[in-house]
Design an enzyme around this catalytic site. Structure first.
Site, PDB file in Angstrom:
ATOM      1  N   LYS A 132      47.212  32.875  45.786  1.00 33.95           N
ATOM      2  CA  LYS A 132      46.038  33.571  45.249  1.00 33.95           C
ATOM      3  C   LYS A 132      46.435  35.006  44.927  1.00 33.95           C
ATOM      4  O   LYS A 132      47.376  35.528  45.521  1.00 33.95           O
ATOM      5  CB  LYS A 132      44.896  33.569  46.285  1.00 33.95           C
ATOM      6  CG  LYS A 132      43.523  33.822  45.707  1.00 33.95           C
ATOM      7  CD  LYS A 132      42.872  32.572  45.137  1.00 33.95           C
ATOM      8  CE  LYS A 132      41.579  32.911  44.432  1.00 33.95           C
ATOM      9  NZ  LYS A 132      40.852  31.700  44.010  1.00 33.95           N
ATOM     10  N   GLY A 171      41.909  31.685  36.769  1.00 38.08           N
ATOM     11  CA  GLY A 171      40.811  32.635  36.938  1.00 38.08           C
ATOM     12  C   GLY A 171      40.134  32.517  38.302  1.00 38.08           C
ATOM     13  O   GLY A 171      40.417  31.615  39.085  1.00 38.08           O
ATOM     14  N   ASP A 172      39.266  33.451  38.576  1.00 37.00           N
ATOM     15  CA  ASP A 172      38.387  33.443  39.759  1.00 37.00           C
ATOM     16  C   ASP A 172      37.326  34.497  39.433  1.00 37.00           C
ATOM     17  O   ASP A 172      37.097  34.806  38.241  1.00 37.00           O
ATOM     18  CB  ASP A 172      39.186  33.779  41.032  1.00 37.00           C
ATOM     19  CG  ASP A 172      38.383  33.541  42.315  1.00 37.00           C
ATOM     20  OD1 ASP A 172      38.261  32.389  42.751  1.00 37.00           O
ATOM     21  OD2 ASP A 172      37.830  34.523  42.887  1.00 37.00           O
TER      22      ASP A 172
HETATM   23  P1  NDP Z   1      32.404  34.751  38.153  1.00 36.23           P
HETATM   24  O1  NDP Z   1      33.013  36.089  38.126  1.00 36.23           O
HETATM   25  O2  NDP Z   1      32.350  33.956  36.901  1.00 36.23           O
HETATM   26  O3  NDP Z   1      30.934  34.811  38.759  1.00 36.23           O
HETATM   27  C1  NDP Z   1      30.709  35.333  40.027  1.00 36.23           C
HETATM   28  C2  NDP Z   1      29.228  35.384  40.279  1.00 36.23           C
HETATM   29  O4  NDP Z   1      28.993  35.679  41.637  1.00 36.23           O
HETATM   30  C3  NDP Z   1      28.522  36.462  39.463  1.00 36.23           C
HETATM   31  O5  NDP Z   1      27.209  36.054  39.197  1.00 36.23           O
HETATM   32  C4  NDP Z   1      28.561  37.650  40.410  1.00 36.23           C
HETATM   33  O6  NDP Z   1      27.532  38.613  40.186  1.00 36.23           O
HETATM   34  C5  NDP Z   1      28.333  36.969  41.741  1.00 36.23           C
HETATM   35  N1  NDP Z   1      28.981  37.774  42.793  1.00 36.23           N
HETATM   36  C6  NDP Z   1      30.306  38.020  42.946  1.00 36.23           C
HETATM   37  N2  NDP Z   1      30.515  38.820  43.981  1.00 36.23           N
HETATM   38  C7  NDP Z   1      29.317  39.090  44.496  1.00 36.23           C
HETATM   39  C8  NDP Z   1      28.883  39.862  45.596  1.00 36.23           C
HETATM   40  N3  NDP Z   1      29.762  40.520  46.377  1.00 36.23           N
HETATM   41  N4  NDP Z   1      27.547  39.891  45.839  1.00 36.23           N
HETATM   42  C9  NDP Z   1      26.669  39.224  45.053  1.00 36.23           C
HETATM   43  N5  NDP Z   1      27.033  38.485  43.989  1.00 36.23           N
HETATM   44  C10 NDP Z   1      28.326  38.415  43.723  1.00 36.23           C
HETATM   45  O7  NDP Z   1      33.232  33.934  39.287  1.00 36.23           O
HETATM   46  P2  NDP Z   1      33.333  32.362  39.501  1.00 36.23           P
HETATM   47  O8  NDP Z   1      32.062  31.705  39.124  1.00 36.23           O
HETATM   48  O9  NDP Z   1      34.611  31.910  38.895  1.00 36.23           O
HETATM   49  O10 NDP Z   1      33.541  32.267  41.086  1.00 36.23           O
HETATM   50  C11 NDP Z   1      32.451  32.147  42.006  1.00 36.23           C
HETATM   51  C12 NDP Z   1      32.963  31.621  43.327  1.00 36.23           C
HETATM   52  O11 NDP Z   1      33.568  30.331  43.129  1.00 36.23           O
HETATM   53  C13 NDP Z   1      34.031  32.465  44.015  1.00 36.23           C
HETATM   54  O12 NDP Z   1      33.872  32.354  45.419  1.00 36.23           O
HETATM   55  C14 NDP Z   1      35.329  31.782  43.602  1.00 36.23           C
HETATM   56  O13 NDP Z   1      36.385  32.036  44.512  1.00 36.23           O
HETATM   57  C15 NDP Z   1      34.883  30.324  43.660  1.00 36.23           C
HETATM   58  N6  NDP Z   1      35.712  29.386  42.926  1.00 36.23           N
HETATM   59  C16 NDP Z   1      35.916  29.556  41.574  1.00 36.23           C
HETATM   60  C17 NDP Z   1      36.670  28.643  40.873  1.00 36.23           C
HETATM   61  C18 NDP Z   1      36.815  28.715  39.402  1.00 36.23           C
HETATM   62  O14 NDP Z   1      37.342  27.747  38.818  1.00 36.23           O
HETATM   63  N7  NDP Z   1      36.374  29.756  38.728  1.00 36.23           N
HETATM   64  C19 NDP Z   1      37.350  27.521  41.565  1.00 36.23           C
HETATM   65  C20 NDP Z   1      36.984  27.385  42.962  1.00 36.23           C
HETATM   66  C21 NDP Z   1      36.206  28.301  43.598  1.00 36.23           C
HETATM   67  P3  NDP Z   1      27.929  40.063  39.651  1.00 36.23           P
HETATM   68  O15 NDP Z   1      28.330  39.834  38.221  1.00 36.23           O
HETATM   69  O16 NDP Z   1      26.691  40.876  39.803  1.00 36.23           O
HETATM   70  O17 NDP Z   1      29.068  40.545  40.499  1.00 36.23           O
END
Ligand code: NDP
Length: 452
Positions: A132, A171-172
């Site tokens: 990661k 991505g993440d």
């Molecule tokens: P994005 O950046 O696309 O979206 C993240 C979302 O979560 C946004 O709506 C963001 O809001 C919100 N968010 C992030 N941090 C915070 C915080 N500290 N408090 C409140 N809201 C928060 O990321 P992903 O959708 O890709 O990832 C979401 C989760 O899924 C993560 O835990 C990631 O590790 C996990 N994941 C992702 C994968 C992927 O393929 N993308 C695969 C497996 C797991 P704001 O814009 O306001 O920050």
């Protein structure tokens, strides 16, 4: 033969040592506890796993890289961020795991994510190790040009550590198609190689896989559906609360809707939206993916069925299913108690470690089906591995083919976790099932490959 309780004592000592050796990394401690607290049955039953040094090696990353990322903002001011790549375990294949750009990123956060990734990747059954990376850079409010300059600077150091047979980022949080494009461009420029398999999540026209953007969300819904089937129910007509409004949340809502459930919420760090008619995905995608706006704009434009709640907890909204899809530790004990009071039947983690240990315990005690992220959200990395396979063969598969493979992988992960939990006297406990099944696969490979 050692008993389970003797084994647990040994693992507890190791956990204390992990805390000493890795100070000020609470997220990594939490992830290590979550796994090691479930391994006693398998380590007690299979003496080869008690071999001195095996678990000690598993909790120590093979390599950790920390680097400076200088870049210029649009005013010409020099900014300095910190970049990370933790290459945790390559016993099963090249390191594989996303990059996170968020101000909360530090070494402990990247280590927790990398550690989880080892077991998740093992559960997919595909040949990928765990890693990661990321940076404390915050893309919010930055222009495209600033994001591009940041990504180019980040890759100017990262390129020497990665490669299609070495380490394959994706991505993440904060890293989507735009960022992967800039990162790939800079890698290609520096190395003068068209090495499509070095990054996944690429654009469709230049080596990306169909269904990769959808894979994590779709996969999580398929996992939730499998858990519900075990209870004799399906998703049709169920109300679902989803947190987040990024990649994972959007495609979770899309699949829930396709399978007849009513997804009524989404959120970001400013608050949450409840929409009784169900989230209008076209509107949400327009606001989040095109305009890069905030969720309150959704409520403003949707009309009477939707309202925006600033701050607050999305878990207050009554529902049959909860799918946390934002970030770590977003669903705590109080939220779990509220969900249980409101009759929740299943919680399935789209995000990584979104549920605190106390909340997991409460949900399991209450008989709620609980799908841990390392199993439930493994669809994303699984389709990333399928993207690598397509790149290697210089071909691209149809959306139908990728989606069928994703469905087979999610079914297989569910079955593996379910059967492993039963085998170790923990029926219905997907946390134990996922940890033990992932551990067995990695530990067997590590033992076979010797002390390295
Ligand atoms: P994005 O950046 O696309 O979206 C993240 C979302 O979560 C946004 O709506 C963001 O809001 C919100 N968010 C992030 N941090 C915070 C915080 N500290 N408090 C409140 N809201 C928060 O990321 P992903 O959708 O890709 O990832 C979401 C989760 O899924 C993560 O835990 C990631 O590790 C996990 N994941 C992702 C994968 C992927 O393929 N993308 C695969 C497996 C797991 P704001 O814009 O306001 O920050």
């Amino acid at each position: 033969m050692t008993t389970r309780s003797e084994t647990q004592t040994t693992l507890d000592h190791l956990l204390t040592e992990i805390e000493h050796r890795n100070p000020a990394q609470p997220e990594f401690h939490q992830a290590a506890h979550e796994v090691l607290e479930t391994l006693a049955p398998v380590v007690a039953a299979r003496p080869e796993y008690a071999e001195p040094g095996l678990i000690e090696r598993l909790v120590e990353p093979e390599r950790q890289v920390i680097f400076r990322v200088p870049w210029q903002d649009d005013q010409g001011r020099v900014r300095v961020n910190r970049g990370f790549r933790v290459e945790f375990n390559s016993a099963l294949g090249p390191y594989k795991g996303g990059l996170r750009f968020h101000p909360s990123v530090n070494l402990g956060v990247i280590k927790f994510l990398g550690f989880e990734q080892i077991f998740k990747n093992a559960l997919t059954g595909l040949g990928i190790g765990g890693g990661k990376g990321g940076s404390d850079f915050d893309p919010h409010g930055r222009s495209d040009a600033e994001v591009m300059r940041f990504c180019q600077s980040f890759m100017t150091e990262l390129y020497r550590h990665i490669g299609e047979h070495t380490d394959v980022p994706a991505g993440d949080i904060g890293v989507g198609g735009r960022e992967i494009g800039y990162l790939f461009g800079q890698y290609r420029r520096i190395t003068n190689r068209w090495e499509a398999g070095v990054l996944t999540g690429k654009g469709r026209g230049w080596g990306g896989s169909l269904i990769r953007p959808e894979a994590t969300g779709y996969g999580n819904v398929l996992f939730a559906a499998a858990m519900m089937r075990e209870r004799g129910e399906d998703l049709e007509g169920q109300t679902a609360v989803v947190s987040g409004s990024g990649n994972v949340a959007i495609y979770t809502i899309e699949k829930l809707t396709a399978l007849g459930a009513n997804a009524v919420t989404c959120s970001d760090s400013s608050g949450y939206v409840v929409d009784e008619k169900g989230i209008d995905l076209d509107l949400l995608k327009q606001i989040k993916e095109v305009e890069r706006g905030r969720v309150d704009a959704y409520a403003e434009r949707r009309g009477a069925s939707a309202r925006f709640v600033p701050g607050g907890s999305v878990w207050d909204v009554p529902a049959d299913l909860a799918l946390p899809s934002a970030t770590q530790n977003e669903l705590d004990e109080n939220a779990a108690a509220t969900l249980i009071r409101n009759g929740v039947k299943a919680v399935s983690e789209g995000a990584n470690m979104p549920t605190t240990p106390e909340a997991v315990h409460l949900l399991q005690q209450a008989g709620v089906a609980f799908g841990p992220g390392k199993a439930a959200n493994a669809g994303g990395v699984a389709v990333s591995a399928l993207e690598m396979a397509q790149n290697h063969a210089r071909t691209s598969w149809t959306a139908t083919r990728v989606e069928e493979e994703l469905a087979d992988i999610m079914t297989s992960i569910h079955t593996t976790c379910h059967e492993t939990a039963e085998r170790y006297d923990a029926p219905g406990d997907y946390v134990t099932g996922a940890n033990i099944a992932g551990f067995e696969r990695v530990a067997d490979a590590m033992l076979a490959q010797g002390v390295i």
